[in-house]
Design a protein around this motif. Structure first.
Motif, short mmCIF file in Angstrom:
data_model
loop_
_atom_site.label_atom_id
_atom_site.label_comp_id
_atom_site.label_asym_id
_atom_site.label_seq_id
_atom_site.Cartn_x
_atom_site.Cartn_y
_atom_site.Cartn_z
N ASN A 100 9.50 4.94 -8.44
CA ASN A 100 9.25 3.91 -6.70
C ASN A 100 10.95 3.94 -6.10
O ASN A 100 11.54 3.89 -6.35
CB ASN A 100 8.96 2.70 -7.46
N VAL A 112 8.04 1.47 -1.74
CA VAL A 112 6.91 1.43 -2.16
C VAL A 112 7.21 1.66 -3.58
O VAL A 112 8.04 2.21 -4.29
CB VAL A 112 6.80 2.91 -1.70
N SER A 113 6.07 1.90 -4.14
CA SER A 113 5.87 2.28 -6.04
C SER A 113 4.18 2.94 -6.08
O SER A 113 3.75 3.24 -5.61
CB SER A 113 5.96 0.51 -6.46
N ASP A 114 3.96 3.41 -7.51
CA ASP A 114 2.87 3.75 -8.07
C ASP A 114 3.00 4.91 -6.99
O ASP A 114 1.89 5.67 -6.36
CB ASP A 114 1.66 2.89 -8.18
N ILE A 115 3.76 6.44 -6.83
CA ILE A 115 3.92 7.15 -5.76
C ILE A 115 3.04 8.52 -6.63
O ILE A 115 3.66 9.22 -7.68
CB ILE A 115 4.99 7.32 -5.18
N HIS A 141 -1.85 9.60 -3.25
CA HIS A 141 -1.75 7.95 -3.59
C HIS A 141 -0.50 6.89 -3.53
O HIS A 141 0.58 7.80 -3.91
CB HIS A 141 -2.43 8.03 -4.71
N SER A 142 -0.21 5.90 -3.38
CA SER A 142 0.86 4.84 -3.35
C SER A 142 0.22 3.81 -4.05
O SER A 142 -1.06 3.41 -3.12
CB SER A 142 1.83 4.99 -2.12
N MET A 145 2.86 -0.82 -1.01
CA MET A 145 4.22 -1.33 0.30
C MET A 145 4.43 -2.39 0.54
O MET A 145 3.58 -2.86 1.07
CB MET A 145 4.23 0.06 0.55
N GLU A 159 -2.91 -0.91 -1.16
CA GLU A 159 -2.96 0.71 -1.37
C GLU A 159 -3.10 1.67 -0.36
O GLU A 159 -3.69 1.46 0.52
CB GLU A 159 -4.16 0.59 -3.17
#
Length: 395
Positions: A100, A112-115, A141-142, A145, A159
């Motif tokens: 993250n 930003v998370s889940d990248i 993918h992210s 944010m 997303e």
């Protein structure tokens, strides 16, 4: 003796496995080196403080990214690569997972998370000059944010997904980008006049999405962006579609070399002049094929007319009539009678019943950029004819 003879094949197999092991082990340093060679044309380099390999897993620790032309490196952290395999001198990677990300500066914070990236292809040879020399991926993918100012979120995206697909013969590349759940808070604006306008137009909060899709052909460098749209609820959808040729990988390399030469020159004024000349030369390699700008109303037009009318001491309906009367008068000075008539007619239709307003540019044959620049400087009133401009409403 009999037992010893039986054991020999087993011992030989173990020895062969031990000796052969290093030959089949992934080389993390080679992987990162090839990633950076491929990234050279895409603008940047990656560094890692350490690289650990465990089977088909590679972990890059203390990773940072240096975009081309940037003065500071962007810290990333630990990057995990899963399902790494040798692939024709290069590598294929099932999935890349990034930590993250969060950075703050002068009261503003971006998080930003889940990248992740999946289906990544690292070329063995980044000098072939084709799409197969690029670092490509099936999907990037992210997750959420956010952009916050003084602790208050002013912009967010739920997303983001980007997909690419290389054609079987590596001559074309399709791409799609989708930003879902875009939200903006404009109530934080301090300027009183701007705040008044934003409130009257119903723009204190925005909720929408962004979509980009198209393809890129290698041989002639044709970039065909079919959709580049912003769509906000209770506002409308604005879309740009454009097609041009000549945007080859060689064109990109030349542009990067121009930028590097400009950065290396201590005389910035001289560097700027040289860069401008170089860019003019590069522009001669581009050709305009077509373009379209289209706006589909979802309520903003009426609110804008009402607000403008109120500022003028009149109604929105009367303001619409004033705009319809002023449009041909404003266009008359440009000496473009055919376009003037089309635009006036389209504006009248649109203001009577706001639906869609479309501007198309479709020349009979592709137009080289030098011809466009020549017309713009020498006879700007001929540009609509050169580009085949047409205007329509509610179609």
């Amino acid at each position: 003796m009999h037992c010893s003879i039986k054991a020999r094949p087993l011992l030989a197999g173990v020895a062969l496995t031990i000796l052969a092991g290093p030959a089949f082990a992934l080389d993390g340093n080679d992987l990162l080196a090839k990633v950076n060679k491929a990234l050279a044309i895409q603008g940047g380099t990656i560094e890692a403080q350490s690289i650990a390999v465990n089977g088909d897993h590679v972990i890059l620790t203390g990773t940072s990214f240096n975009p081309s032309g940037a003065t500071e490196r962007l810290p990333i952290g630990t990057v995990t690569l899963d399902g790494v395999k040798d692939d024709a001198g290069g590598y294929s990677i099932d999935k890349v997972t990034f930590p993250n990300f969060s950075t703050s500066k002068e009261g503003s914070t971006v998080s930003v998370s889940d990248i992740t990236m999946s289906g990544v292809t690292v070329p063995g040879d980044a000098s072939t000059g084709g799409f197969d020399s690029l670092l490509l991926y099936d999907e990037a993918h992210s997750g959420p944010m956010t952009v916050a100012v003084d602790g208050k979120t002013i912009f967010a995206v739920a997303e983001t997904n980007v997909t690419t697909a290389l054609s079987d013969d590596s001559s074309g590349l399709d791409f799609d980008l989708n930003l879902k759940g875009m939200k903006a808070d404009l109530s934080v604006i301090d300027d009183p006049q701007t705040k008044e306008a934003v409130t009257a137009l119903g723009l204190t909060s925005l909720d929408g999405k962004m979509t980009v899709s198209g393809n890129w052909t290698q041989n002639d460098g044709t970039v065909d962006i079919k959709e580049y749209s912003l769509d906000f609820a209770k506002v409308g959808r604005l879309n740009l579609a454009v097609s041009l040729s000549g945007y080859t990988l060689d064109f990109i390399r030349s542009a990067q070399e121009t930028a590097k030469a400009m950065e290396a020159n201590p005389d910035k004024q001289e560097a700027q002049q040289a860069a401008n000349l170089a860019m003019l030369g590069l522009m001669q390699r581009l050709t305009f094929n077509s373009a379209q700008i289209r706006f589909e109303d979802d309520g903003i037009t009426k609110r804008a007319l009402d607000y403008a009318g109120k500022k003028q001491g009149t109604t929105g309906e009367q303001m619409a009539q004033m705009v319809k009367a002023m449009t041909p008068l404003m266009l008359a000075q440009y000496n473009i009678p055919e376009l003037q008539n089309m635009l006036s007619s389209a504006v009248n239709t649109f203001l009577d019943k706001p639906g869609a307003l479309t501007v198309d540019a479709e020349p009979a044959n592709p137009v080289p950029f030098p011809m466009i620049m020549g017309a713009a400087m020498g006879a700007p009133n001929t540009l609509p004819k050169v580009l085949g401009v047409k205007v329509s409403a509610n179609d």
